[in-house]
Scaffold this motif. Structure first.
Motif, PDB file in Angstrom:
ATOM      1  N   LYS A 164       0.833  -1.214   0.000  1.00 40.20           N
ATOM      2  CA  LYS A 164       0.000   0.000   0.000  1.00 40.20           C
ATOM      3  C   LYS A 164       0.861   1.255   0.000  1.00 40.20           C
ATOM      4  N   VAL A 165       1.942   1.219   0.772  1.00 34.72           N
ATOM      5  CA  VAL A 165       2.861   2.359   0.825  1.00 34.72           C
ATOM      6  C   VAL A 165       3.497   2.584  -0.539  1.00 34.72           C
ATOM      7  N   ALA A 166       3.957   1.506  -1.178  1.00 32.50           N
ATOM      8  CA  ALA A 166       4.587   1.633  -2.503  1.00 32.50           C
ATOM      9  C   ALA A 166       3.596   2.193  -3.515  1.00 32.50           C
ATOM     10  N   ALA A 167       2.353   1.726  -3.475  1.00 28.74           N
ATOM     11  CA  ALA A 167       1.336   2.219  -4.406  1.00 28.74           C
ATOM     12  C   ALA A 167       1.028   3.692  -4.170  1.00 28.74           C
ATOM     13  N   LEU A 168       1.006   4.107  -2.901  1.00 28.62           N
ATOM     14  CA  LEU A 168       0.762   5.519  -2.573  1.00 28.62           C
ATOM     15  C   LEU A 168       1.867   6.400  -3.127  1.00 28.62           C
ATOM     16  N   ILE A 169       3.107   6.005  -2.920  1.00 25.68           N
ATOM     17  CA  ILE A 169       4.234   6.801  -3.419  1.00 25.68           C
ATOM     18  C   ILE A 169       4.192   6.889  -4.938  1.00 25.68           C
ATOM     19  N   GLU A 170       3.908   5.777  -5.609  1.00 27.80           N
ATOM     20  CA  GLU A 170       3.811   5.785  -7.074  1.00 27.80           C
ATOM     21  C   GLU A 170       2.699   6.709  -7.538  1.00 27.80           C
ATOM     22  N   ASP A 171       1.572   6.675  -6.849  1.00 27.67           N
ATOM     23  CA  ASP A 171       0.445   7.551  -7.193  1.00 27.67           C
ATOM     24  C   ASP A 171       0.858   9.018  -7.096  1.00 27.67           C
ATOM     25  N   LEU A 172       1.498   9.383  -5.994  1.00 27.66           N
ATOM     26  CA  LEU A 172       1.908  10.774  -5.807  1.00 27.66           C
ATOM     27  C   LEU A 172       2.945  11.195  -6.849  1.00 27.66           C
ATOM     28  N   GLU A 173       3.859  10.298  -7.199  1.00 24.28           N
ATOM     29  CA  GLU A 173       4.890  10.632  -8.183  1.00 24.28           C
ATOM     30  C   GLU A 173       4.318  10.825  -9.579  1.00 24.28           C
ATOM     31  N   ARG A 174       3.193  10.201  -9.869  1.00 21.98           N
ATOM     32  CA  ARG A 174       2.568  10.339 -11.194  1.00 21.98           C
ATOM     33  C   ARG A 174       1.836  11.669 -11.375  1.00 21.98           C
ATOM     34  N   ARG A 175       1.571  12.356 -10.310  1.00 25.94           N
ATOM     35  CA  ARG A 175       0.751  13.572 -10.378  1.00 25.94           C
ATOM     36  C   ARG A 175       1.626  14.745 -10.813  1.00 25.94           C
ATOM     37  N   SER A 176       1.401  15.214 -12.020  1.00 27.41           N
ATOM     38  CA  SER A 176       2.258  16.251 -12.595  1.00 27.41           C
ATOM     39  C   SER A 176       2.130  17.583 -11.864  1.00 27.41           C
ATOM     40  N   GLU A 177       1.051  17.769 -11.111  1.00 23.55           N
ATOM     41  CA  GLU A 177       0.864  19.030 -10.394  1.00 23.55           C
ATOM     42  C   GLU A 177       1.694  19.106  -9.118  1.00 23.55           C
ATOM     43  N   LEU A 178       2.398  18.007  -8.787  1.00 21.85           N
ATOM     44  CA  LEU A 178       3.167  17.960  -7.553  1.00 21.85           C
ATOM     45  C   LEU A 178       4.662  17.825  -7.828  1.00 21.85           C
ATOM     46  N   ALA A 179       5.460  18.492  -7.020  1.00 15.14           N
ATOM     47  CA  ALA A 179       6.904  18.245  -6.961  1.00 15.14           C
ATOM     48  C   ALA A 179       7.161  17.460  -5.688  1.00 15.14           C
TER      49      ALA A 179
END
Length: 197
Positions: A164-179
């Motif tokens: 779940k942690v790995a999936a969360l990090i991947e999700d956040l990294e995919r969001r172009s609006e975030l650094a």
């Protein structure tokens, strides 16, 4: 000569909160190193609007308050009345904080509908992190900071939580609006900043 990497100063209420936390065997509190980061980040946002999702007993709340100026405001959400009672007994006299006993998922949905926004969001529970992530991020101002911890393996993780942690990090990294900045430090932290455009 003392160790320069030890924490030099804790919030005034910290030891009282720590003793009360131990008395109820509450084991989900954020560690002090995370608290020092929250304090520093709060200090960087004068007149800031802050949201903490998961007050617990108020240990990380105390760090946020220690960093906030007199014009800043913090809303802190918790669904455990026993844990929140400790935070209320120690921190509720501070006019800068609103300690709210609530279901965080419902609160987030209502806050999005109401058009609320925050300069810093510390998501320290399931809602706003593993669930209702879209709603939490929708509340983040341009340039605002979204902070999560406990991303490195913990003794109290249930089976399968690492995925779940790995999936969360991947999700956040995919969001172009975030650094994104990932820190293999303390309990494992991620800081995301919303781009202005």
């Amino acid at each position: 000569m003392s160790d320069p990497w030890t924490i030099a100063q804790f919030p005034a209420q910290y030891q009282a909160l720590l003793q009360a936390t131990a008395a109820i065997n509450f084991s989900m509190a954020s560690e002090p190193l995370t608290g020092t980061l929250l304090q520093a980040l709060a200090t960087s946002r004068p007149q800031g609007q802050f949201l903490e999702i998961g007050t617990g007993t108020g240990l990380s709340t105390a760090w946020l308050l220690a960093g906030m100026d007199s014009e800043s405001q913090l809303v802190s959400l918790e669904n455990d009345p026993q844990a929140l009672a400790i935070a209320q007994q120690t921190l509720a006299t501070d006019a800068r904080v609103s300690l709210v006993l609530t279901d965080a998922a419902q609160w987030l949905e209502q806050a999005v509908k109401a058009g609320r926004s925050f300069d810093l969001i510390f998501a320290d529970t399931w809602a706003g992190k593993f669930t209702h992530l879209d709603q939490a991020l929708a509340l983040l101002k341009p340039g605002g900071l979204y902070v999560i911890d406990d991303l490195l393996p913990q003794a109290n993780w249930p089976e399968g939580h690492g995925e779940k942690v790995a999936a969360l990090i991947e999700d956040l990294e995919r969001r172009s609006e975030l650094a994104i900045a990932k820190l293999q430090w303390a309990s494992g932290l991620l800081i995301a900043s919303r781009r202005a455009s």
